[in-house]
Each structure stands twice: as C-alpha cells, then as structure tokens.
Motif scaffolding. Structure first.
Motif, PDB file in Angstrom:
ATOM      1  N   UNK A  44       0.817  -1.212   0.000  1.00  0.00           N
ATOM      2  CA  UNK A  44       0.000   0.000   0.000  1.00  0.00           C
ATOM      3  C   UNK A  44       0.855   1.269   0.000  1.00  0.00           C
ATOM      4  N   UNK A  45       2.084   1.147   0.452  1.00  0.00           N
ATOM      5  CA  UNK A  45       2.975   2.308   0.483  1.00  0.00           C
ATOM      6  C   UNK A  45       2.707   3.253   1.626  1.00  0.00           C
ATOM      7  N   UNK A  46       2.032   2.762   2.658  1.00  0.00           N
ATOM      8  CA  UNK A  46       1.762   3.586   3.850  1.00  0.00           C
ATOM      9  C   UNK A  46       1.912   2.712   5.084  1.00  0.00           C
ATOM     10  N   UNK A  47       2.119   3.338   6.241  1.00  0.00           N
ATOM     11  CA  UNK A  47       2.120   2.585   7.496  1.00  0.00           C
ATOM     12  C   UNK A  47       0.694   2.427   7.996  1.00  0.00           C
ATOM     13  N   UNK A  48       0.411   1.270   8.533  1.00  0.00           N
ATOM     14  CA  UNK A  48      -0.938   0.960   9.016  1.00  0.00           C
ATOM     15  C   UNK A  48      -0.991   0.793  10.531  1.00  0.00           C
ATOM     16  N   UNK A  49       0.192   0.679  11.161  1.00  0.00           N
ATOM     17  CA  UNK A  49       0.220   0.331  12.574  1.00  0.00           C
ATOM     18  C   UNK A  49       1.094   1.302  13.353  1.00  0.00           C
ATOM     19  N   UNK A  50       0.728   1.457  14.595  1.00  0.00           N
ATOM     20  CA  UNK A  50       1.612   2.076  15.576  1.00  0.00           C
ATOM     21  C   UNK A  50       2.270   0.944  16.338  1.00  0.00           C
ATOM     22  N   UNK A  51       3.596   0.894  16.251  1.00  0.00           N
ATOM     23  CA  UNK A  51       4.334  -0.197  16.881  1.00  0.00           C
ATOM     24  C   UNK A  51       4.894   0.281  18.217  1.00  0.00           C
ATOM     25  N   UNK A  52       4.373  -0.314  19.254  1.00  0.00           N
ATOM     26  CA  UNK A  52       4.842  -0.013  20.600  1.00  0.00           C
ATOM     27  C   UNK A  52       5.472  -1.268  21.176  1.00  0.00           C
ATOM     28  N   UNK A  53       6.100  -1.148  22.281  1.00  0.00           N
ATOM     29  CA  UNK A  53       6.759  -2.290  22.912  1.00  0.00           C
ATOM     30  C   UNK A  53       5.714  -3.361  23.233  1.00  0.00           C
ATOM     31  N   UNK A  54       5.895  -4.531  22.615  1.00  0.00           N
ATOM     32  CA  UNK A  54       4.999  -5.679  22.833  1.00  0.00           C
ATOM     33  C   UNK A  54       3.549  -5.381  22.441  1.00  0.00           C
ATOM     34  N   UNK A  55       3.347  -4.399  21.559  1.00  0.00           N
ATOM     35  CA  UNK A  55       1.967  -4.048  21.190  1.00  0.00           C
ATOM     36  C   UNK A  55       1.926  -3.470  19.782  1.00  0.00           C
ATOM     37  N   UNK A  56       0.880  -3.841  19.057  1.00  0.00           N
ATOM     38  CA  UNK A  56       0.672  -3.344  17.698  1.00  0.00           C
ATOM     39  C   UNK A  56      -0.756  -2.836  17.601  1.00  0.00           C
ATOM     40  N   UNK A  59      -3.153   2.515  13.161  1.00  0.00           N
ATOM     41  CA  UNK A  59      -3.148   3.973  13.148  1.00  0.00           C
ATOM     42  C   UNK A  59      -4.327   4.470  12.308  1.00  0.00           C
ATOM     43  N   UNK A  60      -4.338   5.758  12.005  1.00  0.00           N
ATOM     44  CA  UNK A  60      -5.472   6.322  11.253  1.00  0.00           C
ATOM     45  C   UNK A  60      -5.576   5.676   9.867  1.00  0.00           C
ATOM     46  N   UNK A  61      -4.420   5.467   9.225  1.00  0.00           N
ATOM     47  CA  UNK A  61      -4.437   4.776   7.928  1.00  0.00           C
ATOM     48  C   UNK A  61      -5.024   3.369   8.064  1.00  0.00           C
ATOM     49  N   UNK A  62      -4.597   2.686   9.116  1.00  0.00           N
ATOM     50  CA  UNK A  62      -5.050   1.308   9.322  1.00  0.00           C
ATOM     51  C   UNK A  62      -6.554   1.222   9.517  1.00  0.00           C
ATOM     52  N   UNK A  63      -7.113   2.183  10.270  1.00  0.00           N
ATOM     53  CA  UNK A  63      -8.562   2.190  10.491  1.00  0.00           C
ATOM     54  C   UNK A  63      -9.307   2.410   9.182  1.00  0.00           C
TER      55      UNK A  63
END
Length: 278
Positions: A44-56, A59-63
């Motif tokens: 897709x050429x965009x990020x879909x997730x916010x990657x945090x420690x031990x958590x995914x 993000x707005x794109x992902x929704x």
C-alpha cells in the motif's frame, strides 16, 4: 498486488486485537502473520500500525484501510453467491400465479417448450404479481383479468368454473346449480392456498370454514366429512379428487374466470413459442 488472504488476516488482527490471538484464530504462526502485515504496508505504500513495545495498534491509515478491506471481503464473499444466482436465473423461468389452476395447465407446456429450464412459481395477489413482473422478479405471470397498460403482452390461457362439492345426502345434491347466497351459512371445508379464490369467504359471510393446507390430508378430510367443500371443473383432470361427492356448478358470474398469461411486451419474442401453444 494485494492478496485477499492478506486482507482477511488484517481484518482478523483488527478483530482479535493482538497478533498472537489473530495467529491462533487463523492457524498461522505469529512471525508469518507479522511478515504479511508488513508486506501489506509495503504494497500500500503507507504505514498501518503504531508499533509499541509488545503491542501493535492500527493507526489512522489502518482504520481507514480496515473499512475498505471489510467492504472488499464482503463483496468477495458474495461473489460466488451472486454468480450462482445469476446462473440460476438464466436457467429458470419465474412464474407468478394468482391461483393454483394456471399452474396445472402451464407447467406441461413450459416443460415442453423449455425442457432445459427449471420452473419456479409463487402465488401472490394480482397487484404484487404486476409489480414483480415490472421489476423482473417474474418473467411471466398468470392473472384472472387482462392487465391494463401498453407495456404488457398477454394471451388467454384457460378458464375455470368453481363448484360446490356436496356429500350425496346434502339437501342441494340434486340441484343443477347453486349460488353463493344459497349456500351462505353452511359450514365448509376449504384449502387455504387458493389465491384470489379466497373471496368466496366474503361471499358467504355467515359460513364457517375449516381449512387444511395439505392436499392429501384435505382429501382424506373431505371423504370422512359430511361438510360441503369447493372444487373446480379442472380438478378432475389435473388433481386426485375425493370420491362420493356431487359437483354442483356455482351460477354466480364471478365463479367462472378466464386466465391470462402475461409478460412484458419487450420479452414477448422470448416466449413466442409458448404463447403460440395457448
């Protein structure tokens, strides 16, 4: 190219909330699922997730992509059903009828002319029959009056006369004909699925009607009962009728009807051979 199975995995992750739970539901290893989610972002050429420690998390794109993916997956799931429905319609003649009798006469003709097609029938009010002919829910309908309107093509396809079927000891058993008024007040046996003929109950407001929808059970009931019932002049030709009854025609004008096979004028050529046999 984005694969549907990757979108399904993406939707499963969003539903489950974690990669580990989604992987378990999908019977997939967590690393494989994680790689596919990364591949979806790359495609897709965009990020879909916010990657945090031990958590995914999405993000707005992902929704936004999730809403699109769910719509695409619903359409994909419906594809086979829609194709099968399209194929069925192309192999089926859909006939709407106002009473049982037109089906008795039309079925053998339709089978003769279109042996490769199946026949699907429903009985409805004449108002609904015309409505559903116009919106193409039916290709053909049978009415007991010719329809008004230049958009229809129709041809007479039979007549039917209603009669009283009286037990041999009935007081009117020797009559040559009877009226609804003369039989008003008599308790009657009645098949409920008789289409527009149901008006007979209005013609005999003081009568009580015992109904039985199963044809075999109804015939058994008629044989065992001393109550009058209804029958038509077509019944003996097309239906098994209970023995031991005397048939007396009903002289009221509305007890004799003509039936008309109707299609949209634009489809008359499609059913030309059938109409020529009527």
């Amino acid at each position: 190219m984005i694969e549907l199975y990757v979108l399904r995995q993406f939707a499963a992750f969003a539903e489950a909330g974690t990669l580990s739970e989604a992987a378990e539901i999908l019977h997939l290893s967590q690393p494989a699922l994680s790689r596919n989610m990364k591949k979806l972002e790359e495609d897709l050429g965009v990020t879909l997730f916010e990657r945090k420690k031990n958590k995914l998390e999405l993000n707005q794109n992902g929704t936004y992509v999730l809403d699109l993916a769910r719509t695409l997956l619903e359409d994909a799931d419906a594809l086979a059903k829609k194709v099968q429905e399209f194929d069925r319609k192309n192999r089926t003649i859909r006939l709407g009828i106002c009473a049982p009798a037109p089906l008795w006469t039309l079925t053998p003709l339709i089978s003769q002319v279109y042996p490769h097609l199946s026949l699907q029938t429903e009985m409805e009010s004449e108002e609904l029959l015309l409505k559903h002919l116009i919106d193409d829910s039916y290709q053909l309908i049978a009415l007991h009056e010719p329809p008004a309107g230049a958009e229809f093509f129709c041809k007479k396809c039979g007549t039917e006369t209603l009669m009283f079927a009286l037990p041999q000891g009935h007081r009117y058993a020797k009559r040559k004909n009877l009226t609804f008024a003369e039989m008003n007040g008599e308790n009657m046996l009645l098949m409920p699925d008789i289409g527009f003929w149901a008006f007979v109950m209005d013609k005999m407001p003081d009568s009580r009607f015992l109904t039985q929808s199963d044809r075999f059970s109804f015939n058994e009931l008629v044989q065992a009962s001393s109550l009058p019932s209804f029958i038509t002049d077509l019944s003996e030709k097309y239906r098994v009728t209970p023995p031991g009854r005397i048939y007396v025609p009903i002289s009221d004008a509305e007890a004799t009807v003509s039936y008309y096979l109707v299609c949209k004028k634009e489809k008359a050529k499609e059913f030309d051979e059938l109409f020529r046999l009527l």
